[in-house]
Design a protein around this motif. Structure first.
Motif, mmCIF file in Angstrom:
data_model
loop_
_atom_site.group_PDB
_atom_site.id
_atom_site.type_symbol
_atom_site.label_atom_id
_atom_site.label_comp_id
_atom_site.label_asym_id
_atom_site.label_seq_id
_atom_site.Cartn_x
_atom_site.Cartn_y
_atom_site.Cartn_z
ATOM 1 N N ASP A 206 0.706 -1.151 -0.229
ATOM 2 C CA ASP A 206 0.163 -0.334 0.429
ATOM 3 C C ASP A 206 1.122 1.795 -0.097
ATOM 4 O O ASP A 206 0.521 2.534 -0.009
ATOM 5 C CB ASP A 206 -0.877 -0.373 1.382
ATOM 6 N N ASN A 207 1.713 1.380 0.010
ATOM 7 C CA ASN A 207 3.163 2.375 -0.065
ATOM 8 C C ASN A 207 3.672 2.942 -1.015
ATOM 9 O O ASN A 207 4.690 2.751 -1.454
ATOM 10 C CB ASN A 207 3.688 1.675 1.925
ATOM 11 N N THR A 208 2.910 3.519 -1.926
ATOM 12 C CA THR A 208 3.017 4.403 -2.882
ATOM 13 C C THR A 208 2.842 4.984 -2.803
ATOM 14 O O THR A 208 2.293 5.339 -4.059
ATOM 15 C CB THR A 208 2.762 2.748 -4.534
ATOM 16 N N HIS A 209 3.023 5.910 -1.890
ATOM 17 C CA HIS A 209 2.907 7.320 -2.093
ATOM 18 C C HIS A 209 4.003 8.249 -2.806
ATOM 19 O O HIS A 209 4.654 7.637 -2.170
ATOM 20 C CB HIS A 209 1.968 7.890 -0.899
ATOM 21 N N VAL A 235 18.281 5.284 -14.300
ATOM 22 C CA VAL A 235 18.250 5.296 -12.960
ATOM 23 C C VAL A 235 16.857 6.344 -12.376
ATOM 24 O O VAL A 235 16.608 5.118 -11.315
ATOM 25 C CB VAL A 235 19.097 6.721 -12.724
ATOM 26 N N GLY A 236 15.904 6.501 -12.373
ATOM 27 C CA GLY A 236 14.329 6.952 -12.004
ATOM 28 C C GLY A 236 13.656 5.483 -12.186
ATOM 29 O O GLY A 236 12.671 5.643 -11.074
ATOM 30 N N LYS A 237 13.583 4.479 -12.643
ATOM 31 C CA LYS A 237 13.150 3.277 -12.399
ATOM 32 C C LYS A 237 13.474 2.575 -11.444
ATOM 33 O O LYS A 237 12.965 2.089 -10.767
ATOM 34 C CB LYS A 237 13.232 2.350 -13.812
ATOM 35 N N SER A 238 14.907 3.339 -11.330
ATOM 36 C CA SER A 238 15.272 1.695 -10.628
ATOM 37 C C SER A 238 15.677 2.550 -9.152
ATOM 38 O O SER A 238 15.358 1.803 -7.931
ATOM 39 C CB SER A 238 17.131 1.579 -10.669
ATOM 40 N N PHE A 239 15.504 3.529 -9.672
ATOM 41 C CA PHE A 239 15.342 4.597 -7.976
ATOM 42 C C PHE A 239 13.781 4.115 -7.197
ATOM 43 O O PHE A 239 13.848 3.881 -6.226
ATOM 44 C CB PHE A 239 15.521 5.659 -7.951
ATOM 45 N N ILE A 240 12.877 4.212 -7.743
ATOM 46 C CA ILE A 240 11.715 4.082 -7.355
ATOM 47 C C ILE A 240 11.276 2.562 -6.749
ATOM 48 O O ILE A 240 10.450 2.062 -6.439
ATOM 49 C CB ILE A 240 10.516 4.416 -8.675
ATOM 50 N N GLN A 241 11.787 1.612 -7.529
ATOM 51 C CA GLN A 241 11.538 0.114 -7.440
ATOM 52 C C GLN A 241 12.413 -0.272 -6.317
ATOM 53 O O GLN A 241 12.427 -0.591 -5.596
ATOM 54 C CB GLN A 241 12.659 -0.700 -8.453
ATOM 55 N N ALA A 242 14.090 0.826 -5.726
ATOM 56 C CA ALA A 242 14.486 0.364 -4.726
ATOM 57 C C ALA A 242 13.626 1.173 -3.465
ATOM 58 O O ALA A 242 13.190 0.072 -1.919
ATOM 59 C CB ALA A 242 16.245 1.157 -4.935
ATOM 60 N N ALA A 243 12.846 2.408 -3.709
ATOM 61 C CA ALA A 243 12.548 3.154 -2.510
ATOM 62 C C ALA A 243 11.097 2.034 -2.363
ATOM 63 O O ALA A 243 10.698 1.823 -1.298
ATOM 64 C CB ALA A 243 12.236 4.598 -3.723
ATOM 65 N N ILE A 244 10.552 1.641 -2.930
ATOM 66 C CA ILE A 244 9.079 0.632 -3.203
ATOM 67 C C ILE A 244 9.502 -0.585 -2.366
ATOM 68 O O ILE A 244 8.810 -0.866 -1.351
ATOM 69 C CB ILE A 244 8.713 0.294 -4.142
ATOM 70 N N GLU A 245 10.492 -1.162 -2.832
ATOM 71 C CA GLU A 245 10.680 -2.273 -1.664
ATOM 72 C C GLU A 245 11.311 -2.561 -0.851
ATOM 73 O O GLU A 245 11.064 -3.076 0.446
ATOM 74 C CB GLU A 245 12.262 -3.245 -2.893
ATOM 75 N N GLU A 246 12.130 -1.505 0.170
ATOM 76 C CA GLU A 246 12.743 -0.879 1.418
ATOM 77 C C GLU A 246 12.318 -0.547 1.790
ATOM 78 O O GLU A 246 11.951 0.624 2.901
ATOM 79 C CB GLU A 246 13.913 -0.780 0.588
ATOM 80 N N ASP A 247 10.245 -0.021 1.811
ATOM 81 C CA ASP A 247 8.890 0.912 2.299
ATOM 82 C C ASP A 247 10.104 0.246 3.395
ATOM 83 O O ASP A 247 9.926 -0.188 3.997
ATOM 84 C CB ASP A 247 8.188 1.024 1.654
ATOM 85 N N LEU A 248 8.872 1.933 4.464
ATOM 86 C CA LEU A 248 9.654 1.911 5.553
ATOM 87 C C LEU A 248 8.187 2.047 6.968
ATOM 88 O O LEU A 248 8.237 2.140 7.985
ATOM 89 C CB LEU A 248 9.440 3.535 6.226
ATOM 90 N N GLN A 249 6.953 1.849 6.117
ATOM 91 C CA GLN A 249 5.677 1.422 7.110
ATOM 92 C C GLN A 249 5.627 2.428 7.856
ATOM 93 O O GLN A 249 5.338 2.518 8.796
ATOM 94 C CB GLN A 249 6.029 -0.132 7.884
ATOM 95 N N LEU A 250 5.066 3.952 7.764
ATOM 96 C CA LEU A 250 4.966 4.455 8.243
ATOM 97 C C LEU A 250 3.282 4.884 8.025
ATOM 98 O O LEU A 250 3.175 4.864 6.829
ATOM 99 C CB LEU A 250 5.693 6.122 7.877
ATOM 100 N N GLY A 253 -2.358 5.051 6.297
ATOM 101 C CA GLY A 253 -3.026 5.274 5.049
ATOM 102 C C GLY A 253 -1.814 4.109 3.685
ATOM 103 O O GLY A 253 -1.074 3.713 4.214
ATOM 104 N N HIS A 254 -1.576 5.303 2.745
ATOM 105 C CA HIS A 254 -0.473 4.981 1.571
ATOM 106 C C HIS A 254 0.810 5.512 2.313
ATOM 107 O O HIS A 254 0.530 7.172 2.150
ATOM 108 C CB HIS A 254 -1.459 5.275 0.342
ATOM 109 N N GLY A 255 1.483 4.508 2.432
ATOM 110 C CA GLY A 255 2.542 5.452 3.300
ATOM 111 C C GLY A 255 3.541 5.775 2.175
ATOM 112 O O GLY A 255 3.463 5.125 0.892
ATOM 113 N N PRO A 256 4.523 6.212 2.379
ATOM 114 C CA PRO A 256 5.281 7.654 0.977
ATOM 115 C C PRO A 256 6.005 6.128 0.916
ATOM 116 O O PRO A 256 6.768 4.545 2.215
ATOM 117 C CB PRO A 256 6.198 8.037 2.207
ATOM 118 N N THR A 257 7.348 6.556 0.251
ATOM 119 C CA THR A 257 8.332 4.647 -0.184
ATOM 120 C C THR A 257 9.769 4.941 0.985
ATOM 121 O O THR A 257 9.378 6.514 0.725
ATOM 122 C CB THR A 257 9.047 5.347 -1.716
#
Ligand SMILES: Nc1ncnc2c1ncn2[C@@H]1O[C@H](COP(=O)(O)OP(=O)(O)OP(=O)(O)O)[C@@H](O)[C@H]1O
Ligand SMILES: Cc1ncc(CO)c(N)n1
Length: 276
Positions: A206-209, A235-250, A253-257
């Protein structure tokens, strides 16, 4: 000397999208981040609780202040809210002969709140899209810009052609909103007739805000550093994949990456993103 990236976008108090996502991403990629704020949103992982646009004169002053002194190497736009704001941004891009322009055509937040007035779509298409080095619509945004429904991969290509016809040099059609349960597949089409896809595994979260803001900011920082458009998009695609995979559970609701993940997992990302 350090390269300078600029974002012209709205503030997200929740820190996952908008100016906040952009500046964190610029920093992570080793560029110096600057900004012009177009609107303030009261926002968290549960949604948008208020929107206040900034006065047009103040937006103009912020852009002038950055452009005349710091001279950014690349600029991105995010939430622009009104036709009036779009017009002034387009005017300033021409006045300062800005070269690397990333347009994230932000329209609606994930919870459904409008971040662009309906009547501003025309100004976006006529004034700003023609200046874009790359425009980065998600599927619903591409449907609005191309004025057609997108269901199949053929539709994606047809819509991209219509968006290129508006004058953008390239279009990154993001597949985050597709129903494919396995893959997040994006397509890039360039004015010179070339195209390629970038595919990663889809993360069930759910964390794709702020995924759009963050990925386009990573492209902007990479262009500022002098990378080719194709390398910057990867780089854009790699950066967002990393940010989604390693999400922070904050938040609840829809949490940030996780804007800080890429530097730790960059090598792994090179194997995870398939470019064809
Ligand atoms: N669940 C997911 N797993 C992997 N990649 C994803 C996922 N969701 C989105 N992406 C990727 O994130 C990037 C941004 O795409 P998306 O379509 O979500 O943008 P967006 O809707 O503009 O984002 P937002 O409006 O939240 O800022 C694309 O590269 C897309 O493939
Ligand atoms: C300020 C702002 N810009 C963009 C988005 C789109 O993610 C958002 N939710 N908030």
């Amino acid at each position: 000397m350090v390269k300078i990236a600029m974002t012209i976008a709205g503030s997200d108090s929740g820190g996952g999208a908008g100016i906040q996502a952009d500046l964190k991403t610029f920093q992570e990629l080793g560029t110096f981040g600057t900004s012009a704020i177009t609107a303030i949103t009261a926002q968290n992982t549960l949604g948008v609780h208020g929107v206040q646009p900034i006065d047009i004169d103040m937006i103009e002053s912020q852009i002038d202040a950055v452009m005349t002194d710091l001279r950014p190497d690349a600029v991105k736009t995010g939430m622009l809210f009104s036709a009036e704001i779009i017009q002034i941004v387009a005017e300033k891009f021409k006045q300062y002969n800005v070269q690397n322009i990333v347009i994230d055509p932000v329209m609606i937040a994930k919870g459904g709140a409008s971040l662009l007035q309906q009547e501003a779509v025309d100004a976006l298409k006529k004034e700003l899209v023609p200046l874009a080095t790359i425009i980065t619509p998600n599927i619903p945004e591409a449907e609005v810009l191309a004025n057609m429904e997108i269901v199949t991969e053929d539709d994606i290509a047809a819509a991209a052609e219509r968006i290129l016809a508006l004058g953008a040099k390239g279009v990154w059609m993001k597949g985050g909103h597709s129903k494919d349960p396995e893959f997040a597949k994006d397509f890039v089409f360039l004015q010179d007739g070339t195209s390629f896809s970038m595919t990663s595994k889809r993360i069930d979260t759910d964390n794709t805000h702020g995924t759009g803001c963050t990925s386009s900011a990573a492209v902007t920082a990479s262009l500022a550093k002098g990378m080719s458009l194709k390398d910057a998009l990867i780089v854009g695609k790699s950066f967002i994949q990393a940010a989604i995979e390693e999400d922070l559970q904050l938040g609840s609701g829809h949490g940030p990456t996780n804007h800080g993940a890429y530097r730790y997992v960059q090598d792994r990302m090179e194997k995870e993103i398939h470019v064809e």
